[in-house]
Motif scaffolding. Structure first.
Motif, short mmCIF file in Angstrom:
data_model
loop_
_atom_site.label_atom_id
_atom_site.label_comp_id
_atom_site.label_asym_id
_atom_site.label_seq_id
_atom_site.Cartn_x
_atom_site.Cartn_y
_atom_site.Cartn_z
N ALA A 149 -3.59 8.72 -8.35
CA ALA A 149 -4.17 7.41 -8.65
C ALA A 149 -3.31 6.27 -8.11
O ALA A 149 -3.82 5.16 -7.87
CB ALA A 149 -4.38 7.26 -10.15
N ALA A 150 -2.03 6.53 -7.91
CA ALA A 150 -1.11 5.49 -7.42
C ALA A 150 -1.02 5.44 -5.91
O ALA A 150 -0.28 4.61 -5.36
CB ALA A 150 0.29 5.72 -8.02
N ILE A 151 -1.76 6.32 -5.21
CA ILE A 151 -1.70 6.39 -3.75
C ILE A 151 -3.03 5.93 -3.16
O ILE A 151 -4.09 6.35 -3.61
CB ILE A 151 -1.39 7.84 -3.30
N GLU A 181 -0.11 15.11 -15.22
CA GLU A 181 0.40 13.83 -14.71
C GLU A 181 0.30 13.74 -13.19
O GLU A 181 0.49 12.65 -12.62
CB GLU A 181 1.84 13.63 -15.17
N TRP A 182 -0.01 14.85 -12.51
CA TRP A 182 -0.24 14.78 -11.07
C TRP A 182 -1.47 13.93 -10.76
O TRP A 182 -1.56 13.34 -9.68
CB TRP A 182 -0.37 16.18 -10.47
N ARG A 183 -2.42 13.85 -11.69
CA ARG A 183 -3.57 12.96 -11.48
C ARG A 183 -3.12 11.51 -11.38
O ARG A 183 -3.69 10.72 -10.62
CB ARG A 183 -4.57 13.11 -12.62
N LEU A 218 5.77 5.25 -8.31
CA LEU A 218 4.77 4.81 -7.33
C LEU A 218 3.97 3.63 -7.85
O LEU A 218 3.68 2.68 -7.11
CB LEU A 218 3.83 5.97 -6.98
N THR A 219 3.62 3.66 -9.13
CA THR A 219 2.89 2.54 -9.73
C THR A 219 3.73 1.27 -9.71
O THR A 219 3.24 0.18 -9.37
CB THR A 219 2.49 2.88 -11.17
N ARG A 240 0.84 -1.19 0.00
CA ARG A 240 0.00 0.00 0.00
C ARG A 240 0.87 1.24 0.00
O ARG A 240 2.04 1.20 0.40
CB ARG A 240 -0.92 0.01 1.24
N VAL A 241 0.28 2.36 -0.46
CA VAL A 241 0.99 3.64 -0.50
C VAL A 241 0.19 4.67 0.27
O VAL A 241 -0.99 4.89 0.00
CB VAL A 241 1.20 4.12 -1.95
N LEU A 242 0.83 5.31 1.26
CA LEU A 242 0.24 6.38 2.04
C LEU A 242 0.93 7.68 1.70
O LEU A 242 2.16 7.77 1.77
CB LEU A 242 0.39 6.09 3.54
N GLY A 243 0.16 8.70 1.32
CA GLY A 243 0.72 9.99 0.98
C GLY A 243 0.49 11.02 2.08
O GLY A 243 -0.58 11.06 2.69
#
Length: 220
Positions: A158-160, A152-154, A102-103, A36-39
Motif C-alpha cells: 500500500a505504501a508503494i 503487514e506485507w499488505r 515507506l509510509t 513517489r515509491v517504485l518497488g
C-alpha cells in the motif's frame, strides 16, 4: 518497449526492456512536489539490487535506494524465534517496520530520514545507515515480498506506487545465488544445499505474487 511505456500496465505479459528504457519509465513516475515509491521485486537472485542501483545511478540526486533487506531480524532474534535456519523467509523480516518507513518516506516532511542497511559480510542490519534527503523525489525499494498479500506485507504494498517484477532464466538465477553464498563464506556444497532448501522455497512463494505486479520485466 517504446509502445509499452505509454500504454496501460498489464500484470501478466513479460515486457523485454533495456535499463535505459526502464530509466525512462522510472523518471515518468516522478511528480513535481510529491515523493513517489517504485518497488522492484522478484525471486532471489533475479538481479533486483543491481537494477535498483543502475536506476539510481542514471537518475542521480532525484532518486535513492532503500532496500527491504535492511529489515532483516537480527540473528539473535532469529535464534530466539527458531528461524535462523531459514533466514530470508517472509517471517524473518520486520514487515511492519518496513511499511512504516515507506509510509514516512512518502509523506516527506522536509527532513532527512534515515533507513537501515543490510551488511552481507556481517549478516546483520545496520540502523540509520542510508540518509534520504528531502529533495529525493523517487524512492527505489527492492525486495522479495513487496507483493505478498498477507499480514503487514499488505501495508508494504500500500505504501508503494508501482511494483515491477523482475524475471530471469532459472539456470542463471540459481548460479548467481550459489556464487553469492560462496562469496560470503559458505562452501560450495553448503551453498547449493541452502539454495535448494531455503531460497527455492522462498522463490515459489514469490512467484505466486507475480500476477499482482504492475509490470513483469526481463532485461535485454
Amino acid at each position: 518497449m517504446e509502445d509499452a511505456i505509454h500504454s496501460a500496465p498489464s500484470p501478466n505479459p513479460v515486457q523485454h526492456a533495456t535499463v535505459d528504457e526502464l530509466v525512462v519509465r522510472a523518471r515518468a513516475l516522478i511528480v513535481p512536489g510529491e515523493r513517489r515509491v517504485l518497488g522492484i521485486t522478484g525471486t532471489p537472485g533475479a538481479g533486483k539490487s543491481t537494477l535498483c542501483e543502475a536506476l539510481a545511478s542514471a537518475l542521480g540526486e532525484v532518486a535513492c535506494v532503500v532496500p527491504m533487506d535492511g529489515f532483516h531480524l537480527a540473528n539473535e532474534e532469529l535464534r530466539r524465534l527458531g528461524r535462523q535456519d531459514r533466514k530470508g523467509a517472509q517471517d524473518t523480516f520486520d514487515a511492519g517496520g518496513y511499511a512504516a518507513l515507506l509510509t514516512r518516506l512518502r509523506q516527506n516532511t522536509g527532513q532527512v530520514v534515515y533507513a537501515p542497511f543490510f551488511n552481507r559480510a556481517l549478516e546483520e542490519s545496520i540502523g540509520s545507515a542510508i540518509p534520504v534527503p528531502p529533495q529525493t523525489a523517487l524512492i527505489l525499494t527492492e525486495g522479495n515480498y513487496l507483493l505478498l498479500d498477507e499480514g503487514e506485507w499488505r501495508d508494504v504494498r500500500a505504501a508503494i506506487d508501482e511494483v515491477w517484477y523482475l524475471e530471469i532464466p532459472d539456470d542463471l538465477r540459481l548460479g548467481r545465488l550459489v556464487r553469492r553464498h560462496e562469496t560470503f563464506g559458505r562452501s560450495h556444497d553448503d551453498a547449493v544445499a541452502w539454495v535448494a532448501s531455503v531460497d527455492q522455497k522462498n522463490a515459489a512463494l514469490i512467484e505466486d505474487t507475480r500476477s499482482r505486479a504492475d509490470w513483469v520485466i526481463q532485461l535485454t
